[in-house]
Write a protein that holds these residues in place. Sequence first.
Motif, PDB file in Angstrom:
ATOM      1  N   ASN A 136       0.820  -1.216   0.000  1.00 45.01           N
ATOM      2  CA  ASN A 136       0.000   0.000   0.000  1.00 45.01           C
ATOM      3  C   ASN A 136       0.853   1.263   0.000  1.00 45.01           C
ATOM      4  O   ASN A 136       0.329   2.374  -0.162  1.00 45.01           O
ATOM      5  CB  ASN A 136      -0.937   0.013   1.208  1.00 45.01           C
ATOM      6  CG  ASN A 136      -1.994  -1.078   1.128  1.00 45.01           C
ATOM      7  OD1 ASN A 136      -2.499  -1.371   0.039  1.00 45.01           O
ATOM      8  ND2 ASN A 136      -2.326  -1.686   2.264  1.00 45.01           N
ATOM      9  N   TRP A 137       2.160   1.090   0.208  1.00 41.21           N
ATOM     10  CA  TRP A 137       3.063   2.240   0.218  1.00 41.21           C
ATOM     11  C   TRP A 137       3.137   2.848  -1.171  1.00 41.21           C
ATOM     12  O   TRP A 137       3.083   2.135  -2.180  1.00 41.21           O
ATOM     13  CB  TRP A 137       4.452   1.786   0.650  1.00 41.21           C
ATOM     14  CG  TRP A 137       5.474   2.889   0.691  1.00 41.21           C
ATOM     15  CD1 TRP A 137       5.722   3.742   1.719  1.00 41.21           C
ATOM     16  CD2 TRP A 137       6.395   3.245  -0.354  1.00 41.21           C
ATOM     17  NE1 TRP A 137       6.735   4.608   1.389  1.00 41.21           N
ATOM     18  CE2 TRP A 137       7.162   4.343   0.123  1.00 41.21           C
ATOM     19  CE3 TRP A 137       6.634   2.771  -1.644  1.00 41.21           C
ATOM     20  CZ2 TRP A 137       8.150   4.949  -0.640  1.00 41.21           C
ATOM     21  CZ3 TRP A 137       7.628   3.377  -2.416  1.00 41.21           C
ATOM     22  CH2 TRP A 137       8.371   4.449  -1.907  1.00 41.21           C
ATOM     23  N   ARG A 138       3.241   4.150  -1.247  1.00 41.42           N
ATOM     24  CA  ARG A 138       3.395   4.844  -2.517  1.00 41.42           C
ATOM     25  C   ARG A 138       4.589   5.805  -2.428  1.00 41.42           C
ATOM     26  O   ARG A 138       4.854   6.379  -1.373  1.00 41.42           O
ATOM     27  CB  ARG A 138       2.127   5.616  -2.887  1.00 41.42           C
ATOM     28  CG  ARG A 138       0.929   4.725  -3.253  1.00 41.42           C
ATOM     29  CD  ARG A 138       1.214   3.916  -4.505  1.00 41.42           C
ATOM     30  NE  ARG A 138       0.076   3.105  -4.932  1.00 41.42           N
ATOM     31  CZ  ARG A 138      -0.165   1.865  -4.548  1.00 41.42           C
ATOM     32  NH1 ARG A 138       0.670   1.277  -3.688  1.00 41.42           N
ATOM     33  NH2 ARG A 138      -1.207   1.208  -5.017  1.00 41.42           N
ATOM     34  N   PRO A 139       5.332   5.981  -3.527  1.00 44.63           N
ATOM     35  CA  PRO A 139       6.497   6.868  -3.523  1.00 44.63           C
ATOM     36  C   PRO A 139       6.121   8.299  -3.131  1.00 44.63           C
ATOM     37  O   PRO A 139       5.009   8.760  -3.396  1.00 44.63           O
ATOM     38  CB  PRO A 139       6.984   6.816  -4.980  1.00 44.63           C
ATOM     39  CG  PRO A 139       6.445   5.539  -5.519  1.00 44.63           C
ATOM     40  CD  PRO A 139       5.134   5.325  -4.829  1.00 44.63           C
ATOM     41  N   PHE A 140       7.045   8.978  -2.503  1.00 40.22           N
ATOM     42  CA  PHE A 140       6.780  10.355  -2.118  1.00 40.22           C
ATOM     43  C   PHE A 140       7.333  11.316  -3.168  1.00 40.22           C
ATOM     44  O   PHE A 140       8.194  10.975  -3.968  1.00 40.22           O
ATOM     45  CB  PHE A 140       7.358  10.666  -0.736  1.00 40.22           C
ATOM     46  CG  PHE A 140       8.814  10.357  -0.576  1.00 40.22           C
ATOM     47  CD1 PHE A 140       9.769  11.334  -0.802  1.00 40.22           C
ATOM     48  CD2 PHE A 140       9.237   9.086  -0.167  1.00 40.22           C
ATOM     49  CE1 PHE A 140      11.114  11.063  -0.635  1.00 40.22           C
ATOM     50  CE2 PHE A 140      10.586   8.810  -0.006  1.00 40.22           C
ATOM     51  CZ  PHE A 140      11.528   9.796  -0.244  1.00 40.22           C
ATOM     52  N   HIS A 141       6.789  12.535  -3.157  1.00 37.09           N
ATOM     53  CA  HIS A 141       7.131  13.540  -4.152  1.00 37.09           C
ATOM     54  C   HIS A 141       8.051  14.591  -3.546  1.00 37.09           C
ATOM     55  O   HIS A 141       7.898  14.971  -2.392  1.00 37.09           O
ATOM     56  CB  HIS A 141       5.868  14.256  -4.657  1.00 37.09           C
ATOM     57  CG  HIS A 141       4.845  13.340  -5.245  1.00 37.09           C
ATOM     58  ND1 HIS A 141       4.340  13.532  -6.505  1.00 37.09           N
ATOM     59  CD2 HIS A 141       4.216  12.236  -4.757  1.00 37.09           C
ATOM     60  CE1 HIS A 141       3.443  12.592  -6.764  1.00 37.09           C
ATOM     61  NE2 HIS A 141       3.359  11.804  -5.721  1.00 37.09           N
ATOM     62  N   ILE A 142       8.968  15.081  -4.357  1.00 37.62           N
ATOM     63  CA  ILE A 142       9.768  16.243  -4.004  1.00 37.62           C
ATOM     64  C   ILE A 142       9.313  17.390  -4.905  1.00 37.62           C
ATOM     65  O   ILE A 142       9.283  17.230  -6.137  1.00 37.62           O
ATOM     66  CB  ILE A 142      11.269  15.982  -4.205  1.00 37.62           C
ATOM     67  CG1 ILE A 142      11.753  14.942  -3.201  1.00 37.62           C
ATOM     68  CG2 ILE A 142      12.075  17.273  -4.062  1.00 37.62           C
ATOM     69  CD1 ILE A 142      13.213  14.582  -3.343  1.00 37.62           C
ATOM     70  N   PRO A 143       8.903  18.512  -4.336  1.00 41.96           N
ATOM     71  CA  PRO A 143       8.443  19.636  -5.173  1.00 41.96           C
ATOM     72  C   PRO A 143       9.475  19.970  -6.244  1.00 41.96           C
ATOM     73  O   PRO A 143      10.687  19.988  -5.978  1.00 41.96           O
ATOM     74  CB  PRO A 143       8.280  20.780  -4.171  1.00 41.96           C
ATOM     75  CG  PRO A 143       8.016  20.095  -2.868  1.00 41.96           C
ATOM     76  CD  PRO A 143       8.841  18.835  -2.900  1.00 41.96           C
ATOM     77  N   LEU A 144       8.987  20.220  -7.456  1.00 42.39           N
ATOM     78  CA  LEU A 144       9.888  20.459  -8.575  1.00 42.39           C
ATOM     79  C   LEU A 144      10.771  21.687  -8.353  1.00 42.39           C
ATOM     80  O   LEU A 144      11.950  21.685  -8.725  1.00 42.39           O
ATOM     81  CB  LEU A 144       9.075  20.620  -9.863  1.00 42.39           C
ATOM     82  CG  LEU A 144       9.856  20.604 -11.179  1.00 42.39           C
ATOM     83  CD1 LEU A 144      10.739  19.368 -11.277  1.00 42.39           C
ATOM     84  CD2 LEU A 144       8.892  20.662 -12.357  1.00 42.39           C
ATOM     85  N   ALA A 145      10.226  22.720  -7.721  1.00 44.15           N
ATOM     86  CA  ALA A 145      11.020  23.934  -7.466  1.00 44.15           C
ATOM     87  C   ALA A 145      12.216  23.612  -6.569  1.00 44.15           C
ATOM     88  O   ALA A 145      13.333  24.093  -6.804  1.00 44.15           O
ATOM     89  CB  ALA A 145      10.141  25.005  -6.825  1.00 44.15           C
ATOM     90  N   PHE A 146      11.991  22.770  -5.568  1.00 48.86           N
ATOM     91  CA  PHE A 146      13.072  22.374  -4.666  1.00 48.86           C
ATOM     92  C   PHE A 146      14.114  21.541  -5.413  1.00 48.86           C
ATOM     93  O   PHE A 146      15.322  21.719  -5.232  1.00 48.86           O
ATOM     94  CB  PHE A 146      12.504  21.583  -3.488  1.00 48.86           C
ATOM     95  CG  PHE A 146      13.537  21.116  -2.506  1.00 48.86           C
ATOM     96  CD1 PHE A 146      14.033  21.969  -1.528  1.00 48.86           C
ATOM     97  CD2 PHE A 146      14.046  19.824  -2.575  1.00 48.86           C
ATOM     98  CE1 PHE A 146      14.993  21.545  -0.628  1.00 48.86           C
ATOM     99  CE2 PHE A 146      15.007  19.389  -1.693  1.00 48.86           C
ATOM    100  CZ  PHE A 146      15.485  20.254  -0.706  1.00 48.86           C
ATOM    101  N   ALA A 147      13.636  20.631  -6.283  1.00 50.89           N
ATOM    102  CA  ALA A 147      14.550  19.784  -7.051  1.00 50.89           C
ATOM    103  C   ALA A 147      15.416  20.628  -7.984  1.00 50.89           C
ATOM    104  O   ALA A 147      16.615  20.380  -8.129  1.00 50.89           O
ATOM    105  CB  ALA A 147      13.758  18.754  -7.840  1.00 50.89           C
ATOM    106  N   ARG A 148      14.804  21.630  -8.617  1.00 52.55           N
ATOM    107  CA  ARG A 148      15.564  22.486  -9.531  1.00 52.55           C
ATOM    108  C   ARG A 148      16.624  23.291  -8.784  1.00 52.55           C
ATOM    109  O   ARG A 148      17.735  23.490  -9.283  1.00 52.55           O
ATOM    110  CB  ARG A 148      14.607  23.406 -10.278  1.00 52.55           C
ATOM    111  CG  ARG A 148      13.822  22.673 -11.376  1.00 52.55           C
ATOM    112  CD  ARG A 148      12.760  23.541 -11.979  1.00 52.55           C
ATOM    113  NE  ARG A 148      12.093  22.868 -13.100  1.00 52.55           N
ATOM    114  CZ  ARG A 148      10.913  23.224 -13.600  1.00 52.55           C
ATOM    115  NH1 ARG A 148      10.257  24.270 -13.074  1.00 52.55           N
ATOM    116  NH2 ARG A 148      10.388  22.564 -14.621  1.00 52.55           N
TER     117      ARG A 148
END
Length: 331
Positions: free
Chosen positions: A251-263
């Motif tokens: 049931n686990w799903r990958p987490f997101h990193i905001p694109l602005a932070f990644a850039r």
Amino acid sequence: MNISITGATGCLGQPLLDILQLSGYQVKALLLPQDRLPVRFINKFQVINGDINSTDTLESFCHNSDIIFHLAGKVHYVPKSKFDELDFFRINVDGTQKLISSAKKNKVKRIVFFSTVGVYGKNFNFHGNEDSACRPITSYAKSKLLAENLILKSSKNGGPEGVVLRFPVVYGPLDRGNVAKMIETVHKKIFFYFGDGNYKRSMISSKNAAEAAIKAAFEPKAANETFLVTDGQDYTLTEFANAICEALDTNWRPFHIPLAFARLAGIIGDGIERIVPFSFPLNSNRVSKLSGSLTFSCEKAKKKINYQPIESLREGIKREVEWLKLEKRWK
């Protein structure tokens, strides 16, 4: 009908052997001396042991053959020296030329060559078709494009007809590439992605690739043509990750990193790379690559050789997960 296949033991080769085993054709497989056919194929096919660059081996391999599926080659690998770079061309280009020469001598009718979308030289923000310009960057992709040209010119020099199949990322059992790595990180619950995960990628299951290869081998209109072959639809990263999670029964799903932070992190990585003598794990190019769409049209293959995918994303990912569970001894 006599069929010969190089690279028979890999992720793309074994599903092709499965189809050929049911066809009633006489099949020959070229294997390196250290390679072995899986148990289910033992005594079903004739095995020729040797190297793609050995003229004597290729004479035996091509003798009495009507169609050759050419999958063997040096694949994705970051060269550590000039010798490593030259090895791509020795195996993928010189080996293909020697195969064509032996095939011509033995009156082989057609060679179906497995190639890559890497010949376009694009990693993100690109939608390609067969007419898109090829600007390969890596030694692997450059050698594949040169081999493609040899295959497509073969019949003009009295050799067999050639068909080139360009595949995007492949998934299925025996995969040793990015999909297997992604499944492992999801299994460990450490996978993440940038932004909303709605950027799309073209991919293909190994069963669908085998189906396309069979169509290309026997369709007269495929002669001396190039075809992009995918699953026939593109997937968002979220869809792909969900298919993996379902196959892993989590049931686990990958987490997101905001694109602005990644850039921002990518820009910092760019700065670090300007002052240190090595590649930083995260830079602007990698952020763009991991957050941009990369898709390819499959319409020509559908129309000209009547290719239709036979396996869904979830079916193919499930097969790969089941194989990885055995390979990694996951519970």
